[in-house]
Design an enzyme around this catalytic site. Structure first.
Site, mmCIF file in Angstrom:
data_model
loop_
_atom_site.group_PDB
_atom_site.id
_atom_site.type_symbol
_atom_site.label_atom_id
_atom_site.label_comp_id
_atom_site.label_asym_id
_atom_site.label_seq_id
_atom_site.Cartn_x
_atom_site.Cartn_y
_atom_site.Cartn_z
ATOM 1 N N CYS A 121 -47.488 4.868 13.565
ATOM 2 C CA CYS A 121 -47.178 5.735 12.425
ATOM 3 C C CYS A 121 -47.400 4.981 11.110
ATOM 4 C CB CYS A 121 -45.742 6.240 12.545
ATOM 5 S SG CYS A 121 -45.269 7.442 11.294
ATOM 6 N N CYS A 122 -46.922 3.726 11.044
ATOM 7 C CA CYS A 122 -47.127 2.933 9.823
ATOM 8 C C CYS A 122 -48.621 2.691 9.581
ATOM 9 C CB CYS A 122 -46.392 1.596 9.918
ATOM 10 S SG CYS A 122 -44.644 1.654 9.493
ATOM 11 N N CYS A 204 -39.262 4.778 4.509
ATOM 12 C CA CYS A 204 -39.295 6.202 4.843
ATOM 13 C C CYS A 204 -37.934 6.633 5.407
ATOM 14 C CB CYS A 204 -40.371 6.459 5.890
ATOM 15 S SG CYS A 204 -42.053 6.159 5.311
ATOM 16 N N CYS A 207 -36.871 6.115 9.102
ATOM 17 C CA CYS A 207 -36.815 4.727 9.562
ATOM 18 C C CYS A 207 -35.890 3.870 8.707
ATOM 19 C CB CYS A 207 -38.214 4.120 9.575
ATOM 20 S SG CYS A 207 -39.377 5.037 10.594
ATOM 21 N N CYS A 230 -43.730 -3.227 7.952
ATOM 22 C CA CYS A 230 -44.544 -2.024 8.135
ATOM 23 C C CYS A 230 -46.013 -2.360 8.350
ATOM 24 C CB CYS A 230 -44.390 -1.090 6.938
ATOM 25 S SG CYS A 230 -44.698 -1.883 5.361
HETATM 26 FE FE1 SF4 Z 1 -43.854 6.252 9.828
HETATM 27 FE FE2 SF4 Z 1 -41.438 5.137 9.644
HETATM 28 FE FE3 SF4 Z 1 -43.649 3.713 9.100
HETATM 29 FE FE4 SF4 Z 1 -42.828 5.628 7.435
HETATM 30 S S1 SF4 Z 1 -41.764 3.689 7.919
HETATM 31 S S2 SF4 Z 1 -44.907 5.282 8.075
HETATM 32 S S3 SF4 Z 1 -42.047 7.189 8.904
HETATM 33 S S4 SF4 Z 1 -43.011 4.558 11.100
#
Ligand code: SF4
Length: 245
Positions: A121-122, A204, A207, A230
């Site tokens: 996701c990151c 985010c 998280c 991240c």
């Molecule tokens: Fe995705 Fe969490 Fe990374 Fe944001 S911090 S990009 S929601 S995994």
């Protein structure tokens, strides 16, 4: 597009020399060097926790580009902080979005990828957008500090970001949280209101959780997952960019 190899070698040598020479310099002097050396090819990245680096840079040279990664998952307070920063400081804020909306990402990978595979996701919502947004520049600055995590203890004030073939500038590397708090108070710097609501480190919303008194400030990020970064400040080998790289 990456710079030619001979230019990369010159930039790497420049970073190594400046990192040594500026190790004990004030953050403003480090930023002055970066702004003078790289001109329009220098930008700042901001998480919108506070605007300390933005405040410093904009006093030295108005019009500095500021990159904000608009992941689609931010707290409303963070987006409002971004808007306050854009109104208050003479900088140009670029809100960079991922290639996919959250709905498109959900359709491809399933919902809540951040819970199942936060690294993926990151990569989709932060790392790739940052790489894309940094392409016009030769150097970038962030507000990370050595006292934030054990893994950040060896970051340089100026270093070679081999992953992106760019110079990385961390003007606050030597500062402590007290230094930041003093600067914020003295200069009435814009800060994210979540900082005073139990969120000493803000990412985010899915998280980031509140941190209890006495807990490590970064312990609220990806809590329980083992993930601590991240990926924005990591080299290709998954290690933080370090002095001497
Ligand atoms: Fe995705 Fe969490 Fe990374 Fe944001 S911090 S990009 S929601 S995994």
């Amino acid at each position: 597009m990456a710079a030619p190899v001979d230019r990369q070698e010159a930039l790497a040598a420049l970073a190594a020399e400046a990192g040594t020479r500026l190790e004990l310099a004030a953050p403003q002097d480090i930023l002055s060097w970066a702004l003078e050396t790289f001109g329009d090819q220098f930008c700042i990245t901001a998480s919108m926790a506070d605007a300390v680096v933005i405040d410093m840079a904009s006093r030295i040279r108005p019009g500095v580009p500021v990159i904000f990664l608009e992941t689609g998952y931010h707290f409303p307070e963070t987006l409002r902080t971004r808007d306050r920063v854009a109104r208050k400081y003479p900088v140009v804020v670029h809100s960079v979005v991922p290639k996919q909306t959250i709905e498109q990402q959900d359709a491809l990978f399933g919902p809540k990828l951040h819970d199942r595979d936060p690294d993926a996701c990151c990569n989709l919502r932060k790392v790739e957008p940052l790489r894309r947004s940094l392409e016009p520049y030769a150097a970038w600055a962030s507000g990370i500090r050595r006292d934030e995590t054990a893994s950040r203890r060896s970051i340089g004030v100026v270093e070679w970001d081999a992953n992106r073939a760019m110079v990385k500038v961390n003007p606050l590397a030597r500062w402590t949280q007290d230094d930041v708090d003093d600067y914020v108070a003295e200069h009435d710097v814009v800060v994210n209101p979540l900082l005073s609501q139990g969120y000493p480190s803000i990412g985010c919303a899915p998280c980031t959780r509140k941190v209890a008194p006495g807990e490590s400030p970064r312990s609220g990020r990806w809590a329980g997952s083992g993930k601590t970064e991240c990926g924005l400040h990591l080299n290709a080998d998954g290690q933080l960019v370090r002095r001497g790289n």
